[in-house]
Design an enzyme around this catalytic site. Structure first.
Site, mmCIF file in Angstrom:
data_model
loop_
_atom_site.group_PDB
_atom_site.id
_atom_site.type_symbol
_atom_site.label_atom_id
_atom_site.label_comp_id
_atom_site.label_asym_id
_atom_site.label_seq_id
_atom_site.Cartn_x
_atom_site.Cartn_y
_atom_site.Cartn_z
ATOM 1 N N ASP A 36 0.728 -1.343 -0.106
ATOM 2 C CA ASP A 36 0.091 0.018 0.107
ATOM 3 C C ASP A 36 0.849 1.391 0.059
ATOM 4 O O ASP A 36 0.443 2.240 -0.153
ATOM 5 C CB ASP A 36 -0.958 -0.014 1.407
ATOM 6 N N ASP A 281 -12.655 37.746 -33.317
ATOM 7 C CA ASP A 281 -12.172 36.363 -33.818
ATOM 8 C C ASP A 281 -12.915 35.185 -32.999
ATOM 9 O O ASP A 281 -12.965 34.075 -33.440
ATOM 10 C CB ASP A 281 -10.712 36.272 -33.508
ATOM 11 N N GLY A 416 -11.458 29.897 -36.582
ATOM 12 C CA GLY A 416 -11.225 31.191 -37.571
ATOM 13 C C GLY A 416 -11.185 30.907 -39.074
ATOM 14 O O GLY A 416 -12.106 29.788 -39.434
#
Lengths: 509, 432
Positions: A36, A281, A416
């Site tokens: 562990d 844009d 764009g």
């Protein structure tokens, strides 16, 4: 029994370690079998911590089970106390040790150590990591808070608050804390305590001295904040300041609760994201289809930012945080969606494949899924990966956080005029959508959406199939599905170019 | 008998070997993985096998974390996570497991072998996976085997040992009148396996098999004619069950570096009665290439001290390699377990100045490491960055398990793994 391939959350004791590893002068003794200790590497490798997490594991083996594992636990606790000299000890069991029923809390208390001992009961076989973190933080606060600590008279001093929730392995917790603290400074509010991150047990003792709490991450701090509200009468601010509008709301709430002027913080010149989003844009961001998955806090915040601040179209949301399923469902409801609440990444993958979004906002798991499907992706939530610990300052919260969100969500997209060019001149051998946008790495041909069962013997005419190939790749799957559904509903047997454009006009109404 | 046990019984009049080393036996916090880690490479090695861990969320989380990067092609392993109600009724748990296996095999018709892998919680609650495996084999027509890779029973590479031991039980008996056969045990990268296959063929050893094979159906026969060569030092249980089937385990150094590989091949050659001249001419080209590759790294590494934290049980053979072939100075060599028998050819080649440590108490070992300030520390991922932060150079031990390092052609790569952290330190201008 539940079959699991990849999991979003570890077991509850990992949550406990995330809490203690964020603190100072606190040590966890975890009753746990050999192996562990792997948990340490999450902190030293993913988060690149230069110290081991403050955890001692008993690492018992089969031969110890024949003897007295309780004694082993006591010896490990004494040794850890002697070596690390913490101000307080946290003790608990990982899953296998829970089955042994050794009662670490009782054993540690019996040792009579000269420091407070906080006991954890982690319900490993029914609970998970975030619950474990919340429970651990709650037990620490409950166990260490000085009941007599109260705020001093407000006259002549600045308001004081506690920042609650940041832990180890959190998604950008490190930077969120810095950003929120900056914002508080602008407002003239003091941070009395930030916990668990950076807090010592002595700091926790004074938690009651603050005027109010800020719950940065409800997954880890919600439970403790509720208790503080009940026991100390400290109100909590629960608005999570991710995104411009949430940050503004957060500032107004803070101003109201602390009795300060919100104006200086609201007029911060850091707020670039909103102008970036209004800039022409960004027109191309309009209605970009986005799917969002992660922990509840980040999903709820991202949904708001995506739909209201960036103008995306959110086509699906979901979370692995079952504890907060109701909140996520409520957000989905308002968008006319059904939230996907699941821990099964295969289900998430199937949903993404079906929805064919142009952008996935998710965890590292969704990053892999999106990569396989050839869809753009940004990570917004734990579980974390080494890449989620950037060297640069990169918060999610506050105005700077909003700037970070804008950049990290928008840059993976095809945007764009390039998007138009890619689709206008599809037969250009050097510049076409199969090659992807020029600023992005070459993408694999996206995996086709799983064919929805369409009625009858629906076939595509050869020229229609070719025409479909001219549809941009990121909406091609959707175009195919819509056309087939359109044809099936009208009993069309052969899909022609005409059917394709009929369907396009039908669905664009 | 393990080394610590030998040391403790040194005063008794048994015939324990007199080992010239300082020996520490520790029994504190062990900073090692459990045996489940082996699944990460075994599921790639055996191409038609699936590993189903019957365990807890911790097991699933560990496998995901140990894989380091997610192997996102659908992996051939998964975890059946035990929940509250499975603990309450074992009968119900068996039924649920059958259900899960049924669905799994239904979805993956390519799977020819399914391992049910026991974990800490499945062992503590007493879930009988061998019974389940028998039942499922009968029901589904797919071979279902089981082994334990729990942290209670296994540390890191011992998981592979248990897996291979389970496979041995499935190996057919050798046919009457069969000739001598060589069996190489331990997962090797395919490319390394092919290199060894060519070398053995040149030595005239053509009746050769590897365990595990790439396909689960290719299990070689075993019997009195079988000679076993360990490619990995952590296969004590597999060696034991092979011996129980009549096989002979050859004592050899492990095939790391020019010398190690030569000695390893020699053990098989001697068994097959290969004459010295033939042996030399077969190994010469590879051996020379390995030596050339090592010479460059030796310049940087010679005289540098090295400290091994226990991890994969490869530590002793690797300490031998870096001291004998690269001139490094091992200060402490930790190992989770020391199987004296299988290291009998290695230990005499290790400098007596090295301190051996079996087991672990990680905090004390860190104290010793800090005070020794070695030039290079080989340790697990949980310790590496903290030690680097204290100014020590480290090499992640897990890379020694996940990288092809065996044989002549990989000797240079193996040396480079030790050299890279030091070269990087030089490049970045970090002082000693």
């Amino acid at each position: 029994m539940k079959l699991s391939v990849w999991t979003y959350e570890g077991p509850p004791h990992i949550g406990a370690i995330r809490v203690v590893a964020a603190m100072r002068d606190m040590h966890l003794v975890l009753h746990a079998p050999q192996g562990d200790t792997y948990a340490d590497l999450l902190f030293t490798m993913i988060q690149r911590d230069g110290r081991r997490p403050p955890v001692t594991y008993t690492t018992f083996q089969a031969r110890d089970l024949a003897g007295n594992t309780g004694e082993l636990f006591k010896a490990a606790t004494c040794a850890a106390f002697e070596r690390f000299k913490p101000q307080a000890l946290l003790v608990g069991s990982a899953c296998t040790a829970e089955l042994l029923q050794d009662d670490p809390g009782g054993l540690a208390t019996a040792l009579g150590l000269p420091v407070p001992v906080v006991k954890l009961d982690l319900s490993s076989f029914s609970r998970k990591e975030n619950w474990g973190a919340a429970e651990t933080f709650y037990q620490i606060v409950r166990g260490l808070a000085d009941p007599a600590a109260r705020p001093t008279d407000r006259e002549g001093r600045r308001a004081r608050c506690n920042l609650l929730g940041p832990t180890g392995l959190g998604f950008r917790h490190r930077d969120d804390v810095v950003e929120v603290a900056r914002l508080l400074e602008t407002l003239g509010i003091d941070v009395a305590l930030c916990a668990p991150l950076g807090a010592s047990p002595a700091d926790i003792a004074r938690i009651g001295e603050a005027d109010f709490n800020i719950v940065l991450y409800p997954e880890t701090a919600g439970l403790a904040a509720q208790w503080l509200e009940r026991s100390f009468g400290q109100p909590s601010i629960k608005t999570v300041p991710i995104g411009i509008s949430a940050t503004r709301e957060f500032i107004k709430e803070l101003a109201a609760i602390a009795g300060v002027d919100a104006a200086p913080a609201l007029s911060s010149d850091q707020q670039r994201a909103s102008w970036w989003s209004r800039s022409v844009d960004s027109t191309y961001l309009t209605d970009k289809r986005v799917f969002i998955f992660g922990d509840a806090t980040h999903v709820i915040a991202a949904t708001r930012v995506a739909s209201q601040e960036l103008g995306f179209k959110v086509v699906g949301i979901g979370s692995y945080s079952r504890e907060f399923a109701r909140d996520v469902r409520a957000v989905a409801d308002r968008l006319g969606l059904e939230a996907l609440i699941t821990e099964d990444y295969l289900e998430v993958e199937a949903t993404i494949a079906l929805l064919q979004p142009e952008l996935v906002l998710g965890t590292q798991m969704e990053r892999h899924i999106a990569k396989r499907l050839g869809i753009a992706c940004a990570v917004i939530s734990a579980p974390v990966h080494v890449q989620d610990f950037p060297a640069r300052y990169s918060p999610q919260m506050g105005f700077e956080g909003a700037n970070v969100l804008f950049d990290s969500w928008v840059h993976p997209l095809v945007l764009g005029l390039e998007e138009h060019l890619l689709t206008m001149f599809r037969e250009d051998f050097e510049f076409n959508d199969a090659k992807g946008a020029s600023h992005l790495p070459v993408r694999p041909e996206p995996v086709a959406a799983p064919a929805e069962p369409v009625g009858g013997d629906l076939v595509w005419a050869v020229d229609a199939e070719r025409e479909l190939g001219k549809v941009p790749f990121f909406v091609r799957g959707k175009a195919r599905r819509n056309t087939e559904r359109f044809a099936a509903e009208r009993g069309v047997a052969v899909i022609t170019i005409g059917t394709l454009y009929d369907a396009k006009s039908h669905y664009s109404r | 008998m393990t080394l610590t046990a030998v040391a403790k019984s040194a005063e008794s009049p048994c015939d324990a070997p007199q080992l010239p080393f300082e020996i520490i036996g520790e029994n504190g916090q062990r900073e090692v993985f459990c045996g489940l880690a082996g699944i990460v490479w075994l599921h790639r090695k055996i191409q038609d096998a699936f590993f189903l861990v019957v365990g807890s969320r911790t097991c699933a989380h560990f496998l995901q974390s140990a894989a380091g990067v997610m192997i996102f092609a659908e992996p051939r392993f998964a975890t059946a996570i035990l929940e509250e109600r499975d603990l309450a009724g074992l009968a119900d748990a068996h039924e649920q497991l059958e259900d899960i296996v049924g669905r799994l095999l239904g979805r993956r018709p390519d799977i020819r072998l399914l391992f049910l892998v026991g974990s800490c919680p499945s062992e503590v609650i007493g879930l009988d996976l061998s019974l389940a495996a028998q039942r499922m084999t009968a029901k589904h027509g797919v071979k279902v085997l089981n082994y334990s890779a729990s942290g209670l029973e296994t540390a890191f590479t011992q998981g592979e040992d248990r897996c291979l031991a389970a496979l041995v039980a499935e190996m057919p008996d050798e046919r009457p009148g069969a000739g001598p056969a060589l069996l190489v045990i331990g997962s090797l990268p395919d490319i390394v396996e092919d290199q060894f296959r060519r070398l053995f063929a040149e030595l005239g050893i053509s009746n050769l098999a590897f365990l595990p094979a790439r396909r689960s159906g290719d299990l070689p026969p075993v019997g009195r004619q079988t000679a076993v060569l360990l490619a990995q030092p952590f296969l004590a249980e597999t060696a034991r069950v092979l011996e129980a089937r009549g096989a002979t385990v050859l004592t050899a150094a492990f095939p790391f570096g020019a010398e190690g590989t030569t000695l390893w091949l020699k053990a098989a050659a001697d068994r097959w009665g290969v004459d010295e001249l033939t042996f030399r001419s077969v190994v010469a080209p590879g051996r020379e290439r390995a030596k050339r590759a090592l010479a460059g790294q030796r310049e940087l590494l010679e005289g540098k001290s090295i400290f091994f934290f226990p991890d994969s049980q490869l530590e002793i053979p690797l300490a031998r390699f870096v001291s004998q072939e690269l001139g490094m100075v091992p200060l402490e060599v930790g190992t989770p377990y020391l199987h004296l028998r299988h290291l009998a050819a290695e230990l005499p080649l290790l400098p007596v100045s090295a301190r051996l440590c079996e087991g672990q108490d990680v905090d004390r070992q860190l104290d010793r490491c800090r005070s020794a300030r070695p030039d290079l520390t080989v340790c697990g991922l949980g310790l590496a960055n903290p030690l680097e932060a204290e100014g020590l150079s480290t090499k992640w031990s897990i890379e020694l398990v996940f990288t092809p390092i065996h044989g002549f052609e990989q000797a240079g790569d193996l040396a480079a793994l030790f050299a890279r952290p030091l070269r990087r330190r030089d490049l970045l201008g970090i002082g000693p």
